[in-house]
Design a protein around this motif. Structure first.
Motif, PDB file in Angstrom:
ATOM      1  N   THR A  33      77.187  72.452  21.398  1.00 29.79           N
ATOM      2  CA  THR A  33      78.644  72.593  21.419  1.00 29.79           C
ATOM      3  C   THR A  33      79.141  73.742  20.541  1.00 29.79           C
ATOM      4  OG1 THR A  33      78.780  70.229  21.811  1.00 29.79           O
ATOM      5  CG2 THR A  33      80.783  71.298  21.059  1.00 29.79           C
ATOM      6  N   GLU A  92      81.121  72.758  36.594  1.00 31.99           N
ATOM      7  CA  GLU A  92      81.876  73.726  35.817  1.00 31.99           C
ATOM      8  C   GLU A  92      82.744  74.672  36.664  1.00 31.99           C
ATOM      9  OE1 GLU A  92      80.026  75.000  31.778  1.00 31.99           O
ATOM     10  OE2 GLU A  92      79.395  76.423  33.309  1.00 31.99           O
ATOM     11  N   GLY A 112      76.579  69.212  24.744  1.00 30.97           N
ATOM     12  CA  GLY A 112      77.369  68.780  25.897  1.00 30.97           C
ATOM     13  C   GLY A 112      76.859  67.435  26.381  1.00 30.97           C
ATOM     14  N   PRO A 124      82.547  81.996  21.299  1.00 35.09           N
ATOM     15  CA  PRO A 124      82.394  83.085  22.269  1.00 35.09           C
ATOM     16  C   PRO A 124      82.502  84.432  21.556  1.00 35.09           C
ATOM     17  CG  PRO A 124      84.599  82.180  22.387  1.00 35.09           C
ATOM     18  CD  PRO A 124      83.844  81.352  21.377  1.00 35.09           C
ATOM     19  N   HIS A 133      84.491  71.186  28.324  1.00 38.95           N
ATOM     20  CA  HIS A 133      83.688  70.187  27.632  1.00 38.95           C
ATOM     21  C   HIS A 133      83.900  68.842  28.293  1.00 38.95           C
ATOM     22  CE1 HIS A 133      82.296  72.556  24.182  1.00 38.95           C
ATOM     23  NE2 HIS A 133      83.469  73.166  24.219  1.00 38.95           N
ATOM     24  N   VAL A 173      86.729  77.559  28.499  1.00 39.28           N
ATOM     25  CA  VAL A 173      85.569  76.805  28.026  1.00 39.28           C
ATOM     26  C   VAL A 173      85.804  75.377  28.478  1.00 39.28           C
ATOM     27  CG1 VAL A 173      84.604  75.764  25.946  1.00 39.28           C
ATOM     28  CG2 VAL A 173      84.862  78.239  26.074  1.00 39.28           C
ATOM     29  N   LEU A 202      79.780  83.392  33.159  1.00 39.22           N
ATOM     30  CA  LEU A 202      80.032  82.148  32.447  1.00 39.22           C
ATOM     31  C   LEU A 202      81.532  81.874  32.454  1.00 39.22           C
ATOM     32  CD1 LEU A 202      77.716  82.736  29.365  1.00 39.22           C
ATOM     33  CD2 LEU A 202      77.397  81.005  31.158  1.00 39.22           C
ATOM     34  N   LYS A 247      79.092  76.983  22.382  1.00 41.46           N
ATOM     35  CA  LYS A 247      80.159  77.106  23.367  1.00 41.46           C
ATOM     36  C   LYS A 247      81.495  77.414  22.691  1.00 41.46           C
ATOM     37  CE  LYS A 247      80.105  74.558  27.685  1.00 41.46           C
ATOM     38  NZ  LYS A 247      80.372  73.228  28.252  1.00 41.46           N
TER      39      LYS A 247
END
Ligand code: SF4
Ligand code: SF4
Lengths: 321, 442
Positions: free
Chosen positions: B144, B239, B136, B150, B265, B263, B256, B147
């Motif tokens: 990355t 986030e 990230g 999942p 980025h 998600v 999360l 992420k």
């Protein structure tokens, strides 16, 4: 490595606001009502305010053994707030004693600004009422004389509007709003108090919830339970809001940061509690006025209120959908 | 399309005008780079090289077997001159590989386009991303590929590209959106493909109208992707805040983004991802905003990973005498640097030099309970009480006050008129709480 560089934890930038600038904003907010009190009560009002501020700052500087008299500005605020609760007829020594007790007993014995439980100015006032009630009681308030610039301290017969129903009936609401009534320096003009409070709201130093809860409760209880000063119950409620120390208390005393809750729900509860206690004292107590004791009592409950009203953390309720 | 607002937040001086209009320029590769083996969250990489080794540009020089980890690559071609602990932005020394450049920038043979995206499976794409060392790039440096992987029970329907860039001073993301909108959208599409997500959102703060315009143009005709204008308020790019304002979903406390099917980025990560797929380039450079009143010639620079801050600053004309603080990142969440002999890492979005005028050294006073910290906290904490608990080592009380939920945005300490380092206290409490939880799990 470079030793000129400061290493500290983030954030690396700060707001320009400081404790001192916040306190100065409070002083500015009190300016309109201070001005009106001089217009109504003459130079005596100015003298009282100056004595109160000076002795508060001196007492604090002496206690802290520092030459920086203004310091963070909180002593000046306490002094001026105390002056606002005194009648124009208050003798100089009474003002001094009140101010010094506010700082020493109300604040410093608890460990100084931030640590005190009770609103220092109200502690000072409470001590004066208990010890020299005669000077503080309603029947010696000077009659305001707009634009006379010296008050006639001998003409002290008018009671404050709250002392009895007969005078109350004679005091019109509009007089209460503008301030042309007998009362302590800061209790007279609702308009000036509101102007100052809006400035503090705008600056984000006070939250609407405390005055809102306070004034709202006084209004509702006044309208529901007040003995019809007026044919109209709503006007009775309004009368209770405008008369006496409710506005000064709700806008400037109960909103004292140190002694009121930090949570939003807590602020509302605190304000409503102040209003409730004020009205219980007014309607059922032995004193005609109860703002001071109502706020002091709620001050004592502040830590408890905070504890029970901690905000819900973000995402505590899963998916707001 | 506007967005919802989150509660709290602050409005610091943004000072983006210092660099917002400066196009990204490339800094020539420095004579020497220092590449830390840990530039990401997770297991550190282990060195694959030794002193004297000849390296080519883009060659893998450190890797780890851990899943949550990322390899590192040579950002110049040349000779390994040292392997050992070196200064790191985090403040401690970390194993690093020092490479003396031969000035030739000879690419390693493995760096080549990966082939057609349509023919690749998500597994293959994740593998490429991992091999390229992508993390990230907004500063969090979470690998990355992790992420993008999942667990099956957490289906992802939305990918959000964070173009908020809410940190004051920084303009790297802003410039990338203006200059490489196509790569951002390509990167976003790859992410959506890997995750099987049907919706892409690009969130941009309203103080970047030109970026909003460019990105909106770039997504025209893309039915699945939308560009959302966000209120200009710090920490809009955090986030949880970003997800809430763009999708109205609240990431549960302790959870999360994938718990709510999202998600997100950073724009820089999307571009780097596009370069991995299109050109096979590993992460060897990034855009860094060099800014602040202390920098003689502020700039947005494309910089090799491992470039020393001293080289970066001299390329920008050096520092003014009045510089008092050097920061890796932005002023709200960045790390103060002890000096200039520290490398730029994958998460370095900016190097900021603050001067005497910006650095507030006012004495700390007692809390006046003004409640400003409570009203600005975006995750609804009562910072003053947590800090008090932390100061008295009352870790259990701090835990009860949800200290672990703090996102360390710095709003509370920023606003505190008594100058109490609230964020620092809460960070300490948080670390203690997480330690305890780990121990209890054992
Ligand atoms: S902002 Fe600072 S002074 Fe105000 S309540 Fe929070 S900690 Fe106390
Ligand atoms: S407590 Fe944490 S999340 Fe809340 S304002 Fe402070 S740093 Fe930000």
């Amino acid at each position: 490595m470079n030793d000129k560089l400061v290493i500290s934890s983030s954030p690396h930038i700060r707001t320009v606001e400081s404790v001192q600038s916040v306190m100065i904003d409070v002083l500015v907010a009190l300016f309109p009502v201070a001005l009106i009190s001089v217009l109504l009560f003459g130079y005596q009002a100015l003298v009282i305010m100056l004595i109160a501020i000076a002795s508060a700052m001196l007492a604090e500087a002496a206690w802290l053994r520092k030459l920086d008299f203004f310091g963070d500005g909180s002593a000046a605020v306490t002094g001026l707030l105390l002056a606002m609760t005194l009648p124009a007829s208050a003798p100089w020594w009474l003002v001094m004693i009140g101010s010094v007790s506010a700082i020493i007993i109300g604040k410093q014995v608890f460990g100084g600004v931030g640590h005190n439980i009770f609103n220092p100015a109200l502690v000072g006032r409470a001590i004066l009422v208990i010890s020299w009630g005669g000077h503080m009681a309603g029947n010696v308030w000077p009659v305001p004389k707009p634009f006379a610039f010296t008050a006639d301290i001998s003409a002290v017969t008018t009671a404050t509007p709250l002392a009895g129903t007969e005078q109350a009936l004679n005091t019109t609401l509009s007089q209460l709003f503008i301030g042309n009534v007998a009362g302590s320096l800061g209790e007279t003009s609702a308009l000036a108090l509101l102007v100052g409070a809006f400035w503090l709201l705008y600056k984000g130093h006070i939250d609407w919830r405390i005055p809102g809860g306070f004034i709202g409760t006084v209004f509702i209880m006044g309208a529901a339970l007040g003995e019809g000063f007026y044919y109209n119950q709503l006007l009775t409620g309004l009368f209770h809001v405008l008369a006496g120390g409710v506005l000064l208390g709700a806008l400037f005393m109960a909103t004292d940061m140190v002694t009121s809750p930090v949570t939003n729900r807590g602020k509302l509860i605190f304000g409503a509690g102040c209003g409730l206690m004020t009205m219980l004292i007014r309607l059922f107590g032995v004193f005609p006025e109860g703002v001071t004791y109502a706020i002091l009592l709620m001050n004592a409950l502040t830590p408890v209120i905070d504890n029970f009203t901690l905000p819900k953390k973000f995402g505590e309720v899963k998916r707001s959908a | 399309m506007g967005s919802a607002a989150f509660r709290g937040g602050v409005h610091p001086h943004y000072r983006k005008e210092l660099t917002a209009s400066l196009a990204i320029t490339s800094m020539p590769p420095p004579a020497k780079v220092v590449i830390p083996l840990q530039q990401h969250i997770g297991a550190p990489a282990e060195s694959l090289v030794k002193i004297g080794d000849q390296l080519l540009l883009g060659q893998k020089i450190g890797d780890s077997k851990g899943f949550v980890s990322a390899p590192v690559h040579a950002s110049v071609s040349g000779t390994v001159v040292a392997v050992g602990p070196y200064n790191h932005p985090l403040g401690r020394k970390v194993e690093a590989i020092t490479i003396q450049s031969d000035g030739l920038d000879t690419w390693h043979g493995e760096v080549k386009p990966a082939g057609s995206l349509d023919l690749m499976t998500p597994e293959q794409i994740r593998g490429l991303i991992r091999e390229a060392g992508l993390v990230g790039m907004g500063g969090a440096t979470f690998p990355t590929h992790v992420k993008l992987a999942p667990p099956a029970e957490k289906p992802i329907d939305t990918v959000i590209i964070n173009g908020a860039e809410c940190e004051p001073y920084l303009t790297a993301d802003h410039r990338m959106m203006l200059e490489k909108p196509g790569d951002i959208i390509f990167g976003l599409k790859v992410m959506m493909k890997v995750l099987g997500a049907s919706r892409g959102i690009i969130g941009i703060e309203s103080n970047k109208p030109d970026a909003l315009r460019v990105m909106k143009q770039a997504v025209e005709g893309e039915a699945e992707i939308s560009v959302v204008s966000l209120h200009t308020k710090y920490p809009q790019g955090a986030e949880k805040m970003l997800i809430y304002v763009t999708t109205k979903r609240k990431v549960p406390s302790g959870g999360l983004p994938m718990d709510v099917g999202v998600v997100n980025h950073n724009v820089g990560t999307a571009i780097a991802l596009a370069e991995v797929i299109k050109e096979g380039k590993p992460l060897i450079q990034r855009v860094v905003t060099v800014t602040g009143e202390g920098v003689i010639r502020p700039a947005n620079l494309m910089v090799r990973i491992g470039t020393l801050v001293s080289d970066l600053l001299s390329f920008c004309g050096g520092l003014r005498e009045t510089t008092r603080k050097l920061i890796n990142g932005g002023p709200m969440m960045g790390l103060a640097l002890a000096g200039e002999d520290i490398p730029v890492i994958k998460g370095t979005s900016g190097i900021l030099a603050l001067t005497d005028d910006d650095v507030d050294l006012a004495r700390q006073r007692t809390c006046i309970k003004c409640a400003k910290c409570v009203s600005v906290c975006p995750v609804n904490l009562a910072p003053t009480f947590i800090a008090q608990a932390a100061e008295h080592s009352l870790i259990q009380r701090a835990d009860k006050l949800h200290a672990a939920d703090c996102i360390e945005c710095g709003c509370c300490a920023f606003i505190c008129p008594a100058r109490i380092p609230l964020t620092q206290w809460i960070r300490l409490a948080k670390a203690d709480i997480l330690d305890r939880r780990k121990q209890q799990q054992k």
